[in-house]
Design an enzyme around this catalytic site. Structure first.
Site, PDB file in Angstrom:
ATOM      1  CG  ASP A 140      -1.859   1.191   1.222  1.00 18.23           C
ATOM      2  OD1 ASP A 140      -2.287   1.591   0.069  1.00 18.23           O
ATOM      3  OD2 ASP A 140      -2.622   1.539   2.317  1.00 18.23           O
ATOM      4  CG  HIS A 183      -3.349  -0.227   9.179  1.00 20.82           C
ATOM      5  ND1 HIS A 183      -4.070   0.720   8.844  1.00 20.82           N
ATOM      6  CD2 HIS A 183      -2.080   0.053   8.115  1.00 20.82           C
ATOM      7  CE1 HIS A 183      -3.737   1.266   7.851  1.00 20.82           C
ATOM      8  NE2 HIS A 183      -2.583   0.980   7.471  1.00 20.82           N
ATOM      9  CG  ASP A 283      -1.652   6.590   7.197  1.00 18.57           C
ATOM     10  OD1 ASP A 283      -1.916   7.361   6.171  1.00 18.57           O
ATOM     11  OD2 ASP A 283      -2.174   5.232   7.351  1.00 18.57           O
ATOM     12  CD  GLU A 325      -4.552  10.466   5.740  1.00 19.65           C
ATOM     13  OE1 GLU A 325      -4.956  10.306   4.509  1.00 19.65           O
ATOM     14  OE2 GLU A 325      -4.595   9.547   6.592  1.00 19.65           O
ATOM     15  CG  ASP A 395      -4.101   8.915  -0.300  1.00 16.74           C
ATOM     16  OD1 ASP A 395      -3.842   7.767  -0.607  1.00 16.74           O
ATOM     17  OD2 ASP A 395      -3.968   8.966   0.901  1.00 16.74           O
ATOM     18  NE  ARG A 519      -4.674   4.630  -3.373  1.00 16.41           N
ATOM     19  CZ  ARG A 519      -4.524   4.017  -2.016  1.00 16.41           C
ATOM     20  NH1 ARG A 519      -4.672   5.184  -1.106  1.00 16.41           N
ATOM     21  NH2 ARG A 519      -4.147   3.013  -1.749  1.00 16.41           N
TER      22      ARG A 519
HETATM   23  C1  GLC Z   1      -3.847   6.894   4.436  1.00 18.39           C
HETATM   24  C2  GLC Z   1      -2.752   6.934   3.072  1.00 18.39           C
HETATM   25  C3  GLC Z   1      -3.324   5.800   1.815  1.00 18.39           C
HETATM   26  C4  GLC Z   1      -3.211   4.645   2.676  1.00 18.39           C
HETATM   27  C5  GLC Z   1      -4.413   4.570   4.118  1.00 18.39           C
HETATM   28  C6  GLC Z   1      -4.129   3.216   4.628  1.00 18.39           C
HETATM   29  O1  GLC Z   1      -4.962   7.401   3.886  1.00 18.39           O
HETATM   30  O2  GLC Z   1      -2.729   8.438   2.835  1.00 18.39           O
HETATM   31  O3  GLC Z   1      -2.451   6.124   1.121  1.00 18.39           O
HETATM   32  O4  GLC Z   1      -3.901   3.699   1.985  1.00 18.39           O
HETATM   33  O5  GLC Z   1      -3.819   5.454   4.896  1.00 18.39           O
HETATM   34  O6  GLC Z   1      -2.903   3.302   5.236  1.00 18.39           O
END
Ligand code: GLC
Length: 648
Positions: A140, A183, A283, A325, A395, A519
């Protein structure tokens, strides 16, 4: 509120650690005592006053102390410098870029060799997309971390990262890194131990033997990636359990009801702080607390945990600011700055995701009314905190603003949102944009948008058609979007590649580790031959780069562009024009943006509604002076033109 017992408890720990409370460590000690009651209350609000809670709280006090003791001298000096400046991050001196280390510069060493590129542009703040170990193919983009302290070998080593930080600091630059709090990768040591049957580590995650609780959760939890990762739980064969995986199946949600999880993650926060991080990007903080029957987003406990982190960081690493975020509904985003007693004492920064999406709304419709309808919410941001302002990031673009905002502007929310999706995905014949729908959810009709700034502004299509007029118009749109976000107030964050107009890159479709996630179309691999064209007059790269550079230079020159709660929206005399006023002491800047493809007329009266009207205006962008006209006369902005007018 002073708490004597707590004071004694802290003193005992500090004495054992030989902290010089009356001497060189006095500031640390003062901060500790000042925040102690808050920390005590926040911690126990979550973890209760019982034996486990007391034991864990003791560990917390040790953790805070150790983090301070391990803080390198050079960072203690930097903390003091920042402290002396006050709110160091509100200044218009700062300009940032977000980038993938490997896609931009190969690895950390390669990136360190490119610092002059940032200097040329005027960027003095870097957000490095996640650099810690993350399994290839299930990464990811680095947000599935398998080791929070080991730099992924693709990028280099921890000492390369330290070296880069040192060089950046020497050059007067700042660093932002992520902590992925919600996570871990399912290959993280904790997950591996859990899979092997270790009960202690199974309790670090949310896992269930049957579908009873997962079903209950699923009923009220939205899906984040409905196409590539539907549902919120994943069956694990080894353990014969359902594991909560809100994002991808390989990202296991951490269980913060367990104080050990909090303490371990806080320790990682301190580890990053002591690497010299200036802003820590937390995050996905909206997701860190789960409760059946809720959306499991933005819950009060998530805020309690963030407040707790903030108060702890303030003691041991006061120079590090926190960015939450939270890409959520406008009124929910605001809460990450803190509420009540904690106003401006939770996250120092949030993404201005609402405004970012509204800029795209205005660009597609040529109409700024929805943008204006949302401002009463956005303007609630408390003094002392700030936005990350941006047009694009790694994103997708959501349409996170509320239906009522669209209604206030006179549109039907369903039709309006459909128009935007069709416009940016290029589904409409008349649209110049080349993007794609991301995470389409047929159940809710939701979809977000992928695509690079340039492609969404029409450059990809214009280039394919070799249409010079459209190419120039796309460039005008790119600059309009950037200028609007650079001057709005906050730390502007350029997404790498956008400074010279990279269009979408479709090569991700050939990579099975990426093809499921569009993305990647807007996460370019930098081609340095192309980037060299920033110095070749007449090229697109030259035009976009030089103009972006000029915007940064103007920003740095004007003190009033700093984020001091000094933004006033001008009365909307023309729906195509967004106008805001930035003021500080006797500096007054009128920023005007024509979002339409037609000339737009603005009555000169608009300049007379906010204090004494100036007689002359100097446009920093066109480097021209204009005399103020009469009320029945108009200032004319060409299609997609913007002006940065200083009152003289
Ligand atoms: C945040 C990140 C994104 C990611 C998500 C899961 O939103 O910007 O890119 O997929 O977290 O960690």
């Amino acid at each position: 509120m002073y708490n004597h017992q707590l004071h004694q408890q802290i003193n005992t720990v500090l004495q054992n650690e030989q902290i010089d409370i009356g001497g060189k460590d006095n500031h640390f000690f003062t901060r500790f005592i000042a925040n102690a009651t808050a920390i005590d209350a926040l911690f126990h609000e979550i973890y209760g006053r019982n034996e486990t809670g007391t034991h864990s709280f003791d560990q917390l006090i040790h953790l805070i102390t150790r983090a301070y003791l391990q803080r390198p001298d050079q960072l203690l000096v930097r903390d003091a410098d920042k402290g002396a400046k006050g709110n160091w991050f509100l200044s218009s001196d700062l300009a940032a870029m977000s980038l993938y280390v490997d896609r931009f510069g190969g690895n950390l060493k390669g990136l360190a060799g490119k610092l002059d590129y940032f200097q040329q542009l005027g960027v003095n703040f870097l957000h490095l997309m996640p650099v810690f170990e993350s399994p290839e193919g299930e990464s990811d983009g680095g947000y599935a971390v398998s080791d929070f302290r080991k730099v992924d070998q693709r990028f280099g080593t921890l000492s390369d990262l330290r070296e880069l930080q040192r060089r950046m600091q020497k050059e007067g630059m700042y660093l932002m890194l992520d902590i992925v709090l919600n996570h871990t990768s399912h290959h993280h040591e904790w997950a591996a131990k859990a899979k092997a049957g270790d009960k202690k580590y199974q309790d670090y995650f949310y896992m269930y033997d049957n579908r009873q609780l997962p079903d209950q959760f699923d009923r009220s939890m939205p899906e984040i990636f409905p196409e590539s990762a539907p549902g919120n739980f994943t069956w694990n064969e080894e353990m014969q359990k359902w594991v909560m995986t809100v994002f991808h199946r390989y990202q296991w949600d951490l269980n913060y009801t367990n104080p050990q999880v909090f303490l371990e993650m806080l320790d990682h926060v301190f580890f990053y702080a002591n690497l010299g991080v200036d802003i820590l990007r937390i995050d996905a903080p909206a997701f860190i607390w789960k409760q059946p029957g809720t959306t499991c987003q933005n819950l009060p406990q998530a805020h309690t945990l963030l407040r707790l982190i903030k108060q702890c960081v303030e003691i041991s690493a006061p120079g590090m600011a926190l960015l939450g975020e939270a890409i959520v509904a406008p009124n929910e985003i605001m809460k990450y700055f803190g509420t009540g007693l904690y106003k401006a004492r939770e996250c120092d920064f949030a993404y201005n995701a609402t405004h970012m999406a509204l800029q795209w709304d205005a660009l597609a419709t040529g109409d700024t009314r929805v943008m204006l309808a949302a401002q009463h919410e956005i303007l609630q941001k408390p003094y002392g905190s700030s936005w990350i302002t941006y047009t694009r990031c790694h994103d997708d673009i959501g349409q996170g603003y509320d239906d009522y905002m669209i209604q206030h502007a006179g549109f039907n929310p369903f039709e309006h949102r459909r128009f935007l999706k069709d416009y940016f995905s290029g589904a409409r014949q008349d649209s110049p944009a080349r993007g794609a729908l991301f995470s389409v959810n047929p159940k809710t009709n939701d979809a977000r948008i992928s695509g690079s700034l340039a492609s969404l502004c029409g450059l990809e299509k214009a280039l394919a058609e070799q249409n010079e007029f459209s190419i120039q118009q796309s460039i005008a749109k790119i600059l309009l979007m950037q200028a609007h976000s650079f001057f709005l107030g906050g730390l502007p964050m350029i997404f790498y590649g956008d400074e010279l107009g990279y269009t979408n890159d479709y090569s991700y479709l050939q990579d099975p580790g990426k093809s499921y996630d569009n993305r990647w179309m807007h996460r370019p691999v930098i081609d340095w031959t192309k980037n060299e064209r920033i110095n070749e007059e007449g090229t697109i790269e030259y035009q976009v780069f030089q103009a972006t550079k000029k915007l940064i230079q103007i920003r740095k020159k004007l003190f009033a562009i700093g984020d001091y709660k000094n933004l006033t929206w001008m009365t909307p005399h023309n729906i195509h024009i967004a106008g805001y006023l930035r003021t500080f002491e006797d500096q007054k800047i009128y920023c005007l943006f024509n979002f339409s493809d037609q000339d737009a007329y603005l009555t000169w009266f608009a300049f007379k509604e906010h204090g004494a009207a100036p007689s002359t205006l100097y446009d920093h962008w066109n480097e021209q002076e204009t005399e103020m006209g009469y009320d029945h006369q108009y200032l004319v902005l060409k299609p997609y033109q913007f002006m940065l007018l200083e009152a003289k």
